[in-house]
Enzyme design. Structure first.
Site, mmCIF file in Angstrom:
data_model
loop_
_atom_site.group_PDB
_atom_site.id
_atom_site.type_symbol
_atom_site.label_atom_id
_atom_site.label_comp_id
_atom_site.label_asym_id
_atom_site.label_seq_id
_atom_site.Cartn_x
_atom_site.Cartn_y
_atom_site.Cartn_z
ATOM 1 N N HIS A 294 0.387 -1.312 0.291
ATOM 2 C CA HIS A 294 -0.235 0.339 0.011
ATOM 3 C C HIS A 294 0.913 1.050 -0.016
ATOM 4 C CE1 HIS A 294 -4.309 -2.109 1.449
ATOM 5 N NE2 HIS A 294 -3.357 -2.870 1.386
ATOM 6 N N HIS B 298 -9.603 -0.313 7.829
ATOM 7 C CA HIS B 298 -10.738 -0.805 6.390
ATOM 8 C C HIS B 298 -11.704 0.320 6.979
ATOM 9 C CE1 HIS B 298 -8.981 -3.481 3.840
ATOM 10 N NE2 HIS B 298 -8.602 -4.204 5.100
#
Length: 572
Positions: A143, A327
Site C-alpha cells: 500500500h 478498513h
C-alpha cells in the site's frame, strides 16, 4: 606441492565449504553447502598479503573492453537461492547483471577460471567468505501510503515493491490500487528517488473493459481487485479478460461479507484463469470463513501477508485493532464489529502456518501499513520456518534443513517474481538477472543485512560514524550509499510495467529516468510453476468451528510464545 590445512583453518580463511553447516540467525535452521564451485588453492581473496593482486588473481592485461572482465566480483560467498540451491561460489557482475556463478580470477595464472569472470584493474572486489548472499526480496502487497516505506523495506532485504496507492488517502489505506492515468503518472514521477524496483497495480474494480485497459496502457503492471471497491463476479471477469488480452496479472482481495456470492461463486467467475490471491488465509480479508480453500486450485497463486506470520499468542488481539483502522470501521457500529470478528479466526491462522510448511501457500508479502509491516517480510518468513521445524520436525532426512530453507526463501524471491511476470529479471541469483543481491552475516540472517546491492552497485548498508577514522564505530545504522544517490539511483532501480505501456513510451511521456521493463508470461503460469511451493491438496473448512482439513486430516498448531529473530536483535 599441495598444502594440506585443517578444515577449521580453511573455513576461517575462505568460509565454509561442502558439508559445513551454517546456522541462520538464532533460529534452529541449519544450511549445509551442497556444492563448491571454487578451486582449492586458487580462491580469490582481497587484502594485504592476499591473492587479488596484479599478476596473481588479477589480470595485468585484461581491459574493460574485454566483455569477460567483471565490474564487481563477490568472492567465496555462500549462496542461498531457491533455484541455485545452497552453494559456495564467486558471483560475477557486469553492467548491472549477474554474468557468472563460478570461479573468478586471472586465467593467466589460475586454473578453472569461469571464462567470463576475469578480475582486472577495472574490477571492484568484496570478500564474501563469511557472508550469505541471497536474491533481493520481492514484496507484492504494497500500500503506497508513504514513500518512506522503501527505506524500511530495503533495510530488510526487499529490493522490489509491487502494489498500489497514491499516498495517505482512504482508498490507499485500504486497497493496493493506483487508480487511473493521472495517479499512475504521478506515482512514477514521485518514485524516481526511491532505491527499489517498483510496479503499480491499477484499480481492477470495474465491470467494463475500457477503464481497465487504459490503466494498463498507462503503466500498470497488473490489476488489483479489492472488496472495498466491490469484488463482484462481473468485476472479476472483466479484470481477467483484460489481463488475458494484455498479459498482466490480477491480484484479488475477495468478498469477506459474501455480499455478491461465496467462494464458489468467485471461483466460478475466475473460471480457471490464473489469479494471485492476497492473504489467502482470510485475516487480511476474503470470503469468511473459507477463503483458505482457494489455495487448493491449480490456477490460484496463494499468498500470505506478514501480520499472521507466524501464529503467536499476540496475533488475534493485534489484528482486531488493525482491522478497524485500515478498513475505516467504527467500534460503535455492531455490523462493523461483526465484520472484524468474522475475519480473525485462530483456527485458520494456525492452519496457515502448516500450509506454508507443506508448500501449499506459495508467497509471502507485507500489506504495508495496512495490517502489515513492510520491513518484516524476510524476518517473518524465517520465524515461520523455525516455528514449523519446532512443531512439525524436519522436512526429509538429509540431516540439515536445506529443503525447508529453499522452500521458504522461494516465497519472497522467485515465486512472487513468477506470479507477476518478472522472473526473467529478478527473483534469483541466476546468470542474466539484475544483480540485486543482499549480503548477510549468518548471525544476522533474516534480520539485518550487511549491505544491499541494486544492479551491481551498493545501495544501502550498515554504516558507522562517517566522521570516524574507520567505518565501524558506533552509531552503526542503515544509511543510503552511493547507489541510492542522484542519477546512480535511477540507473540502479527499474520500473516493472505492462508491454502496452512500453509500446506507448510512457518513459518519455512522463519524463522519468528509470528503465521500464515489461512483464511477460503472466497468463501462462500456474501453481505448478511455483518453486518448492506447488502443492494442491483438497482443503475443507468446517463452517461452524472453522477447523481446516487437508485431504481429510485436521491441521492445526499451537501459537508460539517466543520467536527467533526478535528482541535479541532490536532495542525497541
Amino acid at each position: 606441492m599441495a598444502l594440506t590445512i585443517p578444515r577449521s583453518q580453511y573455513v576461517a580463511t575462505y568460509g565454509p565449504t561442502v558439508g559445513d553447516k551454517v546456522r541462520l540467525g538464532d533460529t534452529d535452521l541449519w544450511a549445509t553447502i551442497e556444492q563448491d564451485f571454487l578451486t582449492k588453492g586458487d580462491e580469490c581473496k582481497f587484502g594485504g598479503g592476499k591473492s587479488v593482486r596484479d599478476g596473481m588473481a588479477q589480470s595485468s592485461t585484461a581491459t574493460r573492453d574485454n566483455p569477460n572482465v567483471l565490474d564487481f566480483a563477490l568472492t567465496n560467498v555462500m549462496i542461498i537461492d531457491a533455484k541455485l540451491g545452497i552453494i559456495k561460489a564467486d558471483i560475477g557482475i557486469r553492467d548491472g547483471r549477474i554474468v557468472g556463478i563460478g570461479q573468478a580470477g586471472n586465467p593467466d595464472t589460475m586454473d578453472n577460471v569461469t571464462p567470463n569472470m576475469i578480475i582486472g584493474a577495472s574490477t571492484e572486489v568484496h570478500n564474501g567468505a563469511h557472508l550469505i548472499a541471497t536474491a533481493g526480496g520481492i514484496d507484492t502487497h504494497i500500500h503506497w501510503i508513504c514513500p518512506q516505506q522503501a527505506q524500511h523495506a530495503i533495510e530488510n532485504g526487499i529490493t522490489t515493491m509491487i502494489g498500489g496507492g497514491s499516498g495517505p488517502a482512504d482508498g490507499t489505506h485500504a486497497t493496493t490500487c493506483t487508480p487511473g492515468k493521472f495517479n499512475i503518472e504521478r506515482m512514477f514521477q514521485a518514485c524516481e528517488a526511491l532505491p527499489v524496483n517498483i510496479g503499480f497495480f491499477g484499480k481492477g474494480n470495474c465491470s467494463m473493459l475500457e477503464p481497465l485497459k487504459e490503466q494498463v496502457v498507462a503503466g500498470a503492471l497488473g490489476l488489483k481487485i479489492h472488496e472495498d471497491w466491490g469484488a463482484t463476479p462481473a468485476v472479476i471477469d472483466a479484470a481477467l479478460k483484460v489481463a488475458d488480452e494484455m498479459d498482466v496479472q490480477v491480484a484479488i482481495h475477495t468478498d469477506t461479507l459474501n455480499e455478491s456470492g461465496f467462494l464458489e461463486d468467485t471461483m466460478k467467475a475466475i473460471n480457471g484463469r490464473v489469479i494471485h490471491t492476497f492473504h489467502t488465509e482470510g485475516a487480511g480479508g476474503g470470503h469468511a470463513p473459507d477463503i483458505i480453500k482457494a489455495a487448493m486450485y491449480p490456477n490460484v497463486l496463494p499468498a500470505s501477508t506478514n501480520p499472521t506470520r507466524p501464529f503467536t499468542v499476540n496475533t488475534i488481539d493485534e489484528h482486531l485493532d488493525m482491522l478497524m483502522v485500515c478498513h475505516h470501521l467504527d467500534k460503535r457500529v455492531p455490523e462493523d464489529v461483526a465484520f472484524a470478528d468474522s475475519r480473525i479466526r485462530p483456527e485458520t491462522i494456525a492452519a496457515e502456518d502448516i500450509l506454508h510448511d507443506m508448500g501449499v501457500f506459495s508467497i509471502m508479502s507485507s500489506d504495508s501499513q495496512a495490517m502489515g509491516r513492510v520491513g518484516e517480510v524476510v524476518t517473518r518468513t524465517w520465524q515461520t520456518a523455525d516455528k514449523m521445524k519446532a512443531q512439525r520436525g524436519a522436512l526429509g532426512d538429509e540431516g540439515n534443513d536445506n529443503f525447508r530453507i529453499k522452500r521458504y526463501i522461494a516465497k519472497y524471491t522467485i515465486n512472487p517474481a513468477i506470479a507477476h511476470g518478472i522472473s526473467q529479471y529478478v527473483g534469483s541469483l541466476e546468470v542474466g538477472k539484475l544483480a540485486d543481491i543482499v549480503l548477510w552475516k549468518p548471525q544476522f540472517f533474516g534480520v539485518k543485512p550487511e549491505f544491499v546491492m541494486k544492479k551491481g552497485f551498493i545501495s544501502f548498508a550498515k554504516m558507522g560514524d562517517p566522521n570516524a577514522s574507520i567505518p565501524t564505530p558506533q552509531p552503526v545504522f542503515y544509511r543510503p550509499m552511493f547507489g541510492a544517490n542522484a542519477k546512480a539511483n535511477t540507473e540502479s532501480a527499474v520500473y516493472f510495467v505492462s508491454q502496452a505501456s512500453v509500446d506507448a513510451n510512457i518513459k518519455a511521456q512522463y519524463g522519468i529516468q528509470k528503465e521500464t521493463l515489461a512483464v511477460k508470461g503472466c497468463r501462462d503460469v500456474g501453481k505448478k510453476d511455483l518453486v518448492h511451493n506447488n502443492a494442491t491438496p483438497e482443503i475443507t473448512v468446517d463452517p461452524e468451528r472453522y477447523e481446516v482439513r487437508v485431504d481429510g486430516e485436521h491441521i492445526t498448531c499451537e501459537p508460539a510464545t517466543k520467536v527467533p529473530l526478535a528482541q535479541r536483535y532490536f532495542l525497541f
